[in-house]
Enzyme design. Structure first.
Site, PDB file in Angstrom:
ATOM      1  N   GLY A  94       0.836  -1.210   0.000  1.00 14.09           N
ATOM      2  CA  GLY A  94       0.000   0.000   0.000  1.00 14.09           C
ATOM      3  C   GLY A  94       0.858   1.242   0.000  1.00 14.09           C
ATOM      4  O   GLY A  94       2.057   1.179  -0.296  1.00 14.09           O
ATOM      5  N   ASN A  95       0.252   2.373   0.305  1.00 16.66           N
ATOM      6  CA  ASN A  95       1.032   3.605   0.418  1.00 16.66           C
ATOM      7  C   ASN A  95       0.386   4.506   1.468  1.00 16.66           C
ATOM      8  O   ASN A  95      -0.654   4.168   2.024  1.00 16.66           O
ATOM      9  CB  ASN A  95       1.155   4.306  -0.942  1.00 16.66           C
ATOM     10  CG  ASN A  95      -0.196   4.702  -1.504  1.00 16.66           C
ATOM     11  OD1 ASN A  95      -0.893   5.537  -0.939  1.00 16.66           O
ATOM     12  ND2 ASN A  95      -0.591   4.071  -2.617  1.00 16.66           N
ATOM     13  N   PHE A  96       1.018   5.628   1.752  1.00 14.27           N
ATOM     14  CA  PHE A  96       0.603   6.468   2.884  1.00 14.27           C
ATOM     15  C   PHE A  96      -0.519   7.451   2.564  1.00 14.27           C
ATOM     16  O   PHE A  96      -0.813   8.327   3.364  1.00 14.27           O
ATOM     17  CB  PHE A  96       1.811   7.246   3.424  1.00 14.27           C
ATOM     18  CG  PHE A  96       2.829   6.365   4.087  1.00 14.27           C
ATOM     19  CD1 PHE A  96       2.484   5.606   5.188  1.00 14.27           C
ATOM     20  CD2 PHE A  96       4.128   6.287   3.601  1.00 14.27           C
ATOM     21  CE1 PHE A  96       3.408   4.789   5.809  1.00 14.27           C
ATOM     22  CE2 PHE A  96       5.060   5.470   4.219  1.00 14.27           C
ATOM     23  CZ  PHE A  96       4.707   4.719   5.318  1.00 14.27           C
ATOM     24  N   ALA A 127      -3.966   7.689  -4.969  1.00  9.48           N
ATOM     25  CA  ALA A 127      -2.570   7.258  -5.104  1.00  9.48           C
ATOM     26  C   ALA A 127      -2.622   5.764  -5.445  1.00  9.48           C
ATOM     27  O   ALA A 127      -2.638   4.913  -4.564  1.00  9.48           O
ATOM     28  CB  ALA A 127      -1.823   7.497  -3.803  1.00  9.48           C
TER      29      ALA A 127
END
Ligand code: C5P
Length: 401
Positions: A208-210, A277
């Site tokens: 995943g990402n932030f 994102a």
């Protein structure tokens, strides 16, 4: 913009009530008709006479006038209002509004109001930071109310922190912006993507990402506030919810699911704003059961490229449809963003740089530059994500013209 507008101004018992006189004066000067409602404790801080003189209308505090028995109808007032403003809003009144504790004229009128409600909190920094205040403000937001965030600075207690009621000039500005932008997107169908995507490795792990989703949710709200019908395709963002109840949220997890959902909405949409994102890669050799630590061999993940959702929509863009992208860059920002704008067939791209303090993932602020297909670049100062969303909405509205 405020000419002839009916404003119910609710004043509660905080030291910032002295600023309500200037607020009243500014509203009346802008052409608004103002009806002041004070809570009983507000009258300890500022005299009703000051406010009734400024508005030319008796101030209302009680449900009826004791000596004449004249009834003040909160229902009529709620219907009369084009907007209700509670400034200052104490922690107590915010709590009562959040939970429907209608034990005074102000909260009763709030519950009867059909018009948009603006709440300008004012309190000491510890009260402001208390989880119950945060939860109550979140509840008010979730009902579609507009919170005019307090500023930081010296408070009545001489402590320094967040809790100062926003200045009257700024509150009037917020109302002006609200009335001028209402209806900008009436009848427009808008697709917004937000948040990260999760790409599963096995049933319990993911890549995943932030991304927090805050920017995309703020954009969805800003467009819905301006009359758009918004479908928000959102990755996993925890408890985050749109503030405007008219935003339709469709939750997905992976990039492929996001693409699928977007393709259902895009053909009939007037525009899409791509703030998500999206993970560039997904795991090709995803395990169906939890990967166990066995021996000394670390498992090998094979990655395959995800579709570029913005570029896919861009490739099927019809005349009249608008496609807006976001770009988060760390270096050579403008050149990278301009390149993406072209490659994805976007009409504009909102650039934010991780090099700018206060911009990017997780923060409540952002600093953007909007690049257009005609080569122009419009920089904006550091603002809250909600204000940035309003700027993006205004920018898109200028493209519509
Ligand atoms: O190429 P990059 O990820 O930097 O591009 C950012 C823009 O493209 C954003 O608007 C993002 O939402 C969109 N995007 C997308 N699908 C992808 C990658 C990016 O829609 N797979």
């Amino acid at each position: 913009m405020l000419q002839g507008k009916h404003i119910v101004l609710g004043i509660t018992g905080g030291i910032a009530a002295y600023k309500s006189a200037s607020l009243t004066r500014l509203l009346v000067k802008a052409g608004a008709e103002v009806q002041v409602i004070m809570t009983p404790s507000a009258r300890e801080f500022i005299a009703p006479l000051t406010l009734s003189t400024l508005t030319g209308k008796p101030v209302i505090t009680e449900f009826f006038t004791a000596n004449t028995g004249e009834w003040h109808s909160h229902v009529d007032l709620g219907l009369w209002a084009d907007a209700m403003v509670v400034a200052p809003a104490t922690a107590c009144t915010i709590g009562k509004m959040a939970h429907g504790v209608a034990d005074n004229m102000l909260v009763t009128t709030y519950l009867s109001a059909k018009a948009p409600v603006f709440v300008a909190p004012a309190m000491d920094l510890d009260m402001m930071a208390h989880p119950s205040t945060t939860a109550n403000l979140n509840l008010l937001r979730s009902y579609g109310n507009h919170i005019i965030e307090p500023a930081s600075g010296e408070l009545a207690s001489h402590l320094i922190g967040k809790g100062r009621m926003e200045e009257p000039e700024r509150i009037v500005e917020v109302l002006r912006e609200f009335f001028s932008s209402k209806g900008q997107f009436a009848g427009k169908r808008v697709l917004v993507t937000a948040g990260p995507t999760y790409e599963r490795i096995d049933p319990v792990r993911f890549i995943g990402n932030f991304s927090s989703g805050k920017m995309g949710y703020a954009i969805a709200d800003a467009l819905a506030d301006r009359g758009a019908e918004v479908v928000l395709v959102s990755g996993p963002v925890g408890e985050l919810k749109p503030r405007n109840p008219r935003v339709e949220v469709r939750k997905i997890e992976s990039a492929l699911q996001m693409l699928d959902e977007c393709q259902k909405v895009w053909p009939a949409a007037d525009m899409a704003v791509m703030t998500a994102a999206v993970a560039d890669y997904r795991v090709e050799n995803r395990a169906d059961s939890k990967i166990k630590r066995e021996g000394n061999l670390a498992p090998e993940l094979r990655l395959v490229e995800n579709p570029d959702i913005a570029a896919t929509l861009g490739a099927s863009k019809k005349p009249g449809q608008l496609l807006i992208g976001f770009a988060l860059e760390t270096d050579n920002e403008a050149a990278h963003a301009a390149n993406k704008l072209k490659r994805k067939n976007l009409d504009a791209i909102v650039l934010n740089s991780l090099r700018d303090a206060g911009a990017g993932f997780g923060t409540d602020t952002n600093k953007i530059t909007i690049l257009s297909a005609d080569g122009s670049a419009k920089p904006y100062p550091l603002k809250t994500k909600r204000e940035v969303a309003a700027d993006v909405a205004d920018f898109i509205s200028s493209l519509l013209k």
